[in-house]
Structures are given as structure tokens and as C-alpha cells.
Write an enzyme that holds these catalytic residues in place. Structure first.
Site, PDB file in Angstrom:
ATOM      1  CG  PHE A  58      40.035  12.952 -22.313  1.00 15.48           C
ATOM      2  CD1 PHE A  58      39.473  13.749 -23.297  1.00 15.48           C
ATOM      3  CD2 PHE A  58      40.825  11.875 -22.697  1.00 15.48           C
ATOM      4  CE1 PHE A  58      39.691  13.463 -24.649  1.00 15.48           C
ATOM      5  CE2 PHE A  58      41.047  11.580 -24.034  1.00 15.48           C
ATOM      6  CZ  PHE A  58      40.468  12.382 -25.011  1.00 15.48           C
TER       7      PHE A  58
ATOM      8  CE  LYS B   9      41.071   9.476 -11.372  1.00 11.40           C
ATOM      9  NZ  LYS B   9      41.544  10.387 -12.451  1.00 11.40           N
TER      10      LYS B   9
ATOM     11  CD  GLU C 183      44.506  12.536 -14.972  1.00 16.67           C
ATOM     12  OE1 GLU C 183      43.361  12.023 -14.911  1.00 16.67           O
ATOM     13  OE2 GLU C 183      45.530  11.868 -15.229  1.00 16.67           O
TER      14      GLU C 183
ATOM     15  CB  SER D 248      43.219   3.716 -22.700  1.00 13.94           C
ATOM     16  OG  SER D 248      43.941   3.727 -21.485  1.00 13.94           O
TER      17      SER D 248
ATOM     18  CB  CYS E 132      34.349   4.963 -26.518  1.00 13.57           C
ATOM     19  SG  CYS E 132      32.658   5.197 -25.986  1.00 13.57           S
TER      20      CYS E 132
ATOM     21  CD  GLU F  53      40.696   4.045 -28.423  1.00  9.09           C
ATOM     22  OE1 GLU F  53      41.455   3.861 -27.457  1.00  9.09           O
ATOM     23  OE2 GLU F  53      39.477   4.204 -28.292  1.00  9.09           O
TER      24      GLU F  53
HETATM   25  P1  NAD Z   1      42.857   6.754 -19.692  1.00 10.69           P
HETATM   26  O1  NAD Z   1      42.859   5.272 -19.657  1.00 10.69           O
HETATM   27  O2  NAD Z   1      44.131   7.459 -19.912  1.00 10.69           O
HETATM   28  O3  NAD Z   1      42.269   7.345 -18.308  1.00 10.69           O
HETATM   29  C1  NAD Z   1      41.056   6.885 -17.764  1.00 10.69           C
HETATM   30  C2  NAD Z   1      41.119   7.053 -16.250  1.00 10.69           C
HETATM   31  O4  NAD Z   1      42.157   6.245 -15.721  1.00 10.69           O
HETATM   32  C3  NAD Z   1      41.385   8.485 -15.819  1.00 10.69           C
HETATM   33  O5  NAD Z   1      40.574   8.786 -14.712  1.00 10.69           O
HETATM   34  C4  NAD Z   1      42.867   8.456 -15.455  1.00 10.69           C
HETATM   35  O6  NAD Z   1      43.185   9.364 -14.426  1.00 10.69           O
HETATM   36  C5  NAD Z   1      43.076   7.036 -14.976  1.00 10.69           C
HETATM   37  N1  NAD Z   1      44.428   6.542 -15.257  1.00 10.69           N
HETATM   38  C6  NAD Z   1      45.250   6.917 -16.275  1.00 10.69           C
HETATM   39  N2  NAD Z   1      46.405   6.237 -16.212  1.00 10.69           N
HETATM   40  C7  NAD Z   1      46.328   5.403 -15.149  1.00 10.69           C
HETATM   41  C8  NAD Z   1      47.205   4.442 -14.571  1.00 10.69           C
HETATM   42  N3  NAD Z   1      48.410   4.191 -15.103  1.00 10.69           N
HETATM   43  N4  NAD Z   1      46.791   3.766 -13.486  1.00 10.69           N
HETATM   44  C9  NAD Z   1      45.577   4.001 -12.954  1.00 10.69           C
HETATM   45  N5  NAD Z   1      44.706   4.908 -13.449  1.00 10.69           N
HETATM   46  C10 NAD Z   1      45.059   5.600 -14.542  1.00 10.69           C
HETATM   47  O7  NAD Z   1      41.760   7.180 -20.787  1.00 10.69           O
HETATM   48  P2  NAD Z   1      41.463   8.623 -21.361  1.00 10.69           P
HETATM   49  O8  NAD Z   1      42.572   9.026 -22.264  1.00 10.69           O
HETATM   50  O9  NAD Z   1      41.054   9.548 -20.275  1.00 10.69           O
HETATM   51  O10 NAD Z   1      40.139   8.322 -22.216  1.00 10.69           O
HETATM   52  C11 NAD Z   1      40.170   7.854 -23.539  1.00 10.69           C
HETATM   53  C12 NAD Z   1      40.013   6.359 -23.591  1.00 10.69           C
HETATM   54  O11 NAD Z   1      38.794   5.974 -22.985  1.00 10.69           O
HETATM   55  C13 NAD Z   1      39.932   5.845 -25.014  1.00 10.69           C
HETATM   56  O12 NAD Z   1      40.704   4.667 -25.100  1.00 10.69           O
HETATM   57  C14 NAD Z   1      38.457   5.542 -25.212  1.00 10.69           C
HETATM   58  O13 NAD Z   1      38.159   4.555 -26.159  1.00 10.69           O
HETATM   59  C15 NAD Z   1      38.087   5.083 -23.840  1.00 10.69           C
HETATM   60  N6  NAD Z   1      36.653   5.174 -23.633  1.00 10.69           N
HETATM   61  C16 NAD Z   1      35.931   4.019 -23.694  1.00 10.69           C
HETATM   62  C17 NAD Z   1      34.569   4.056 -23.537  1.00 10.69           C
HETATM   63  C18 NAD Z   1      33.761   2.803 -23.598  1.00 10.69           C
HETATM   64  O14 NAD Z   1      32.582   2.870 -23.364  1.00 10.69           O
HETATM   65  N7  NAD Z   1      34.329   1.652 -23.889  1.00 10.69           N
HETATM   66  C19 NAD Z   1      33.922   5.288 -23.324  1.00 10.69           C
HETATM   67  C20 NAD Z   1      34.692   6.445 -23.266  1.00 10.69           C
HETATM   68  C21 NAD Z   1      36.063   6.375 -23.434  1.00 10.69           C
END
Ligand code: NAD
Length: 494
Positions: free
Chosen positions: A149, A173, A176, A226, A281, A379
Site C-alpha cells: 500500500f 496486483k 487493495e 511485509s 520501507c 518493524e
Molecule cells: P502486505 O504484506 O500486507 O501486502 C503486500 C501485498 O501482499 C498486497 O498486495 C496484499 O494484498 C498481499 N497480501 C497480503 N496478505 C497476503 C496473504 N496472506 N497472502 C498473499 N498475499 C497477501 O504489505 P503492506 O502492508 O501492503 O505494505 C507494507 C509492507 O511493505 C511493510 O512491511 C514495508 O516494509 C514493506 N515494503 C517493503 C519495501 C522494500 O523495498 N523492501 C518497499 C515498500 C514496502
């Protein structure tokens, strides 16, 4: 209420979804739209379209691909403010920050415009008499990009310009929580002349992600999110025979040595700690201060924190709300835990006073944080900065290296030798020297170490080109017209 639906084969999908998610404006706390959630049948439809489009797009000339990329670059540039407005309305970050992420995404489009040069292979003439060897790189097929997000435009743009330039087709994808930026970009691709089916967007949650991870038609997965989900995506995708790069969470340390310029360090800690409400991040969340300058630096930071205006990102605030109420409450619960575990709460963001039902939490500062406290180990992904006081460079380095995450880090010092030693010894993927958020330019690659990345390839730059292509080496013999006769001997160099 407005429904955000999928984008498949160059148009909005008219399939009725059985499940939907709510999209909020985090500054008002109100639901502003819903988003359709894809099931495996819809994902299959998108993959079928992308597979068909790949057969043509992979044969498009480098000239054609470059022309489309340049046209897309101009359109994104011209629409920067429109895209930023969509981001702020769903994510909450302030407009200038939203525009900044579009600019960083554009850098990758500009990098991908150089694809004719990036895809050049090697050539060795006459490796044996009349024999030449050369290498080529080809697209892998339909690829999936699953994004978080916090950067609804920039993170997908880390990948899809390079993937498309390399001759692949794409299914994005998006998160959401803020899916509209991807939909806008899809329409710009069409306007830029990208053939239908090359760029598709499907929305959804775990069900859509699982369908992409296991679909035999998807050849590569770029994921950002994450750490637990990144690990899951990497394991599930690779088990299904795909190449996967899965970028995970972070806990970025900023080390301040006693000789540092403390005003520069204070500005950096503020910008990197509280910009985008800490939902980056590459945000700094652990400030490691080598004594005896902690008191002086904390005084400068608190003075600056008092001037940060928390509020609606469209109304000139410095810091917007958090993305959802659930996330806001989770971050606030870390503040509670920090107090319970004995850290000194210097500035309490829970007390912030902003009108309305937005997901507000003000900038928060802890001092005397210890490595075993959850505000340090986890985090948090919010505007919470933790100060850890240490007595030496070695102690500071050990903290960074012992942490489970290794995305970004920064050191502040006037000592070039110390900075050089840090860049050599630190176990982190991206390092800033007197620079707090060292996000690499698009022609370098972005990615962390340890639990911040699963897989071997970082995003964009040459690693991105390699991720989205497969290599071939051709050994060819064209006989000289003067050649004659048969030789049944084993081929040998001569
Ligand atoms: P998230 O892991 O909740 O979601 C990321 C994606 O995975 C979304 O598209 C979501 O729909 C999908 N998803 C969520 N739960 C899932 C599941 N159980 N099974 C399959 N798919 C699933 O992350 P978020 O809250 O949207 O974003 C924040 C996180 O992203 C933080 O941990 C941040 O550090 C990380 N991030 C990392 C970087 C990097 O470059 N390392 C960059 C941006 C964000």
C-alpha cells in the site's frame, strides 16, 4: 458507490465480483469506494490474455518498444498531479510526497527507455575457424507484480517498465487499500500505444495472489510487502517453478557519530523518520547515537518535531494520517508497549489533535530504547522514532548487523575513513553516507539483505533487466563459400 474493477486486455473488466474490499480516505475515515476482488477464474482470464499478448509483444521491435515507453513517460509526466491526487485520497500521504513517488517511478521508465542498449548481448568472432559465439536475452513471458500500500505508483513502476521493455506482458496486483493509481497508469499505457493485453491489473487479496503464485502461465513474480508475506510468496512461487524476487520489511538504522553535523543529522532524522508518516520501507526508525552527543541531538530533534503539522495531505500538512484505522491502532499499540517496557517517551504522538475521524497519530520519539524492546525488534511502519544510545562505533555496527532486517541504513559523520569502514562492514543492501533515505537511482538496483529480501535479484537497474529476461548463447558456423569436403572428426579449436 464507485467500484474499482480490473483492467484486462485494454479495458475495464465487466465481470461481477462476489467479494469486494472497502477503500478509505484516511484523512476523513470515510469509505469512498469499493474494489472488486478477483477469484482464480478471473486471474486465469488475465493470464490467458497476457499469454496471448506475449506472443506478439515479444516480437515487437526494440524501436517500437522504445517509442511506446517514451510516449508513456511523457503521459505520466504530464499527469503527475492527477496521479498524486489519487494516491493522497487513498493512502493519505501529503500531495508533495505523492508527487515525489511518481517522479521516482518515472526514473525507472526513463531507464527502461534505454532498453536497446540494455539488451545488447556479447559477441565473440572466430572462436574456432568459421565459428562465432554470441549471447542474447529474451523476455520470460507473463509476469506478476504484487505491490504494497505504501507506494501505490512507485513500487509497481520499479518493475513494469523494465518487464515490458524486455518483451514481457504484465499483471499487476496492487494493494487493495489504494488500487486507483495502477488503474490510471493502465489507461496511460493504452494512450501511449501499448497493445492490449500487455499490461493488466487484477485486484484482490490472498485469493488473487495465490492464484497468481500457482498459475502455470505466470513465469516470474516481483513482490514487495511485509516479511511474512514476502517469505510465503517466495516459497510458494518458487515451488511452482517460477523465478521470484520478494522484497520484505525493514528496520532502518541511522548511526550518528560524535563528529557529525548535528543540525544536518536532526533534519535527516525528522525527514526520514516522519515523512509519509513513517510508512516507507526506507524510513529511519532506529536512531543510534554514539555518545556524548545524544542529549544535544535529541534536543534539536524535539525542537523540530514541535513544528510538524499533522493533518489532511491535501491541505498543506507536513504529515498525513496512517493508511487504515487498524494500522493506526497497531502503531499506537507499539507506543503503549514501548512505555510499558521502560523506554522514555519524549514526544507522544497519541496526543495529536486533528479534527475529524481520520487515522491520526502524531510524530513520536522514544529515548533510552533497548535492543530487546518490541519497538526496536519489530518493524512498526509508523511515525515512531527510537533512540538507542551507544558508546562506540563498534557497538553501533553490531546493533545494525544483529538486526533481522537489512534494507537501508545511514551513517552521519565528517570522518571519511569511518564512513568507508561502515559501508564495508555493514550487512545492509542500501547505505547512505550523510544521506538518510538512500534509495538508489533507477540505473542501480534497489533491494535489501537478510529478511528484507527473498530471492537473488534486486529491483530495476541491470539486475531488473536480468530478472525479466533469460539468457541464450548461440554458437554458429557459417561455412566460407570456399569450403568443401566432409570432416567427421570431433570438433576442436584450431
Ligand atoms: P502486505 O504484506 O500486507 O501486502 C503486500 C501485498 O501482499 C498486497 O498486495 C496484499 O494484498 C498481499 N497480501 C497480503 N496478505 C497476503 C496473504 N496472506 N497472502 C498473499 N498475499 C497477501 O504489505 P503492506 O502492508 O501492503 O505494505 C507494507 C509492507 O511493505 C511493510 O512491511 C514495508 O516494509 C514493506 N515494503 C517493503 C519495501 C522494500 O523495498 N523492501 C518497499 C515498500 C514496502
Amino acid at each position: 458507490m464507485k467500484e474499482t474493477t480490473h483492467w484486462i486486455n485494454g479495458q475495464f473488466s465487466n465481470q461481477r465480483a462476489s467479494r469486494h474490499g472497502d477503500i478509505y480516505n484516511p484523512a476523513t475515515g470515510q469509505v469512498t469506494a469499493t474494489v472488486a476482488f478477483a477469484d482464480s477464474t478471473l486471474v486465469d482470464e488475465a493470464v490467458t490474455v497476457a499469454t496471448k499478448a506475449f506472443q506478439e509483444w515479444r516480437h515487437s521491435s526494440l524501436t517500437k518498444r522504445t517509442q511506446v515507453l517514451f510516449a508513456f513517460r511523457e503521459l505520466v509526466h504530464a499527469n503527475k498531479k492527477n496521479i498524486a491526487a489519487l494516491i493522497t485520497a487513498e493512502h493519505g500521504k501529503v500531495l508533495s510526497d505523492a508527487e515525489g513517488e511518481v517522479t521516482r517511478g518515472l526514473e525507472v521508465v526513463e531507464f527502461a527507455c534505454g532498453i536497446p542498449h540494455l539488451l545488447k548481448g556479447g559477441f565473440s568472432e572466430e572462436v574456432s575457424t568459421g565459428v562465432d559465439v554470441y549471447s542474447i536475452r529474451q523476455g520470460v513471458g507473463p509476469v506478476a507484480i504484487i505491490s504494497p500500500f505504501n507506494f501505490p505508483a512507485m513500487v509497481p513502476m520499479w518493475f513494469f517498465p523494465v518487464a515490458i521493455a524486455c518483451g514481457n506482458t504484465v499483471i499487476v496486483k496492487p494493494s487493495e487499500k489504494d488500487p486507483s493509481a495502477s488503474m490510471f497508469l493502465a489507461q496511460l499505457w493504452k494512450e501511449a500505444g501499448l497493445p492490449d493485453g500487455v499490461f493488466n491489473v487484477v485486484h484482490g487479496d490472498k485469493e488473487a495472489v495465490d492464484a497468481l503464485l500457482t498459475h502455470p502461465g505466470i513465469k516470474a513474480i516481483s513482490f514487495v510487502g511485509s516479511t511474512p508475506i514476502a517469505r510465503y510468496v517466495y516459497e510458494t512461487g518458487t515451488k511452482s517453478g517460477k523465478r521470484v524476487q520478494a522484497l520484505g520489511g525493514a528496520k532502518n538504522h541511522m548511526v550518528v557519530l560524535p563528529d557529525a553535523d548535528l543540525d544536518l543529522a536532526a533534519d535527516a532524522a525528522i525527514n526520514a523518520g516522519f515523512g509519509s508518516a513513517g510508512e516507507r520501507c526506507m524510513a529511519i526508525s532506529a536512531l543510534v547515537i554514539v555518545e556524548p552527543v545524544a542529549d544535544a541531538l535529541i534536543a534539536k530533534i524535539t525542537e523540530r518535531m514541535a513544528k510538524i503539522k499533522t493533518g489532511d495531505g491535501t491541505q498543506g500538512a507536513d504529515m498525513g494520517p496512517l493508511v487504515t484505522r487498524v494500522h493506526r491502532d497497531k502503531v499506537a499499540s507499539y507506543v503503549d508497549a514501548g512505555v510499558e517496557q521502560g523506554a522514555t517517551l519524549v514526544v507522544d504522538g497519541r496526543l495529536v489533535n486533528v479534527a475529524g475521524d481520520g487515522f491520526w497519530l502524531g510524530p513520536t520519539l522514544f529515548d533510552h530504547v533497548k535492543p530487546e524492546m518490541s519497538i526496536y525488534t519489530d518493524e512498526i511502519f509508523g511515525p515512531v522514532l527510537s533512540v538507542i544510545r551507544v558508546n562506540s562505533y563498534d557497538e553501533a555496527l553490531a546493533l545494525v548487523n544483529n538486526h533481522q532486517y537489512g534494507n537501508g541504513t545511514a551513517i552521519f559523520t565528517h570522518d571519511g575513513g569511518a564512513a568507508r569502514r561502515f559501508q564495508n562492514e555493514v550487512e545492509v543492501g542500501m547505505i547512505g553516507i550523510n544521506v538518510p533515505i538512500p534509495v538508489p537511482m533507477a540505473y542501480f538496483s534497489f533491494g535489501g539483505w537478510k529478511n528484507s529480501l527473498f530471492g537473488d535479484s534486486h529491483a530495476h537497474g541491470t539486475e531488473g533487466v536480468h530478472f525479466f529476461t533469460r539468457g541464450k548463447v548461440v554458437t554458429s558456423r557459417w561455412l566460407d563459400p570456399s569450403h568443401g569436403g566432409i570432416n567427421l572428426g570431433f570438433p576442436q579449436n584450431s
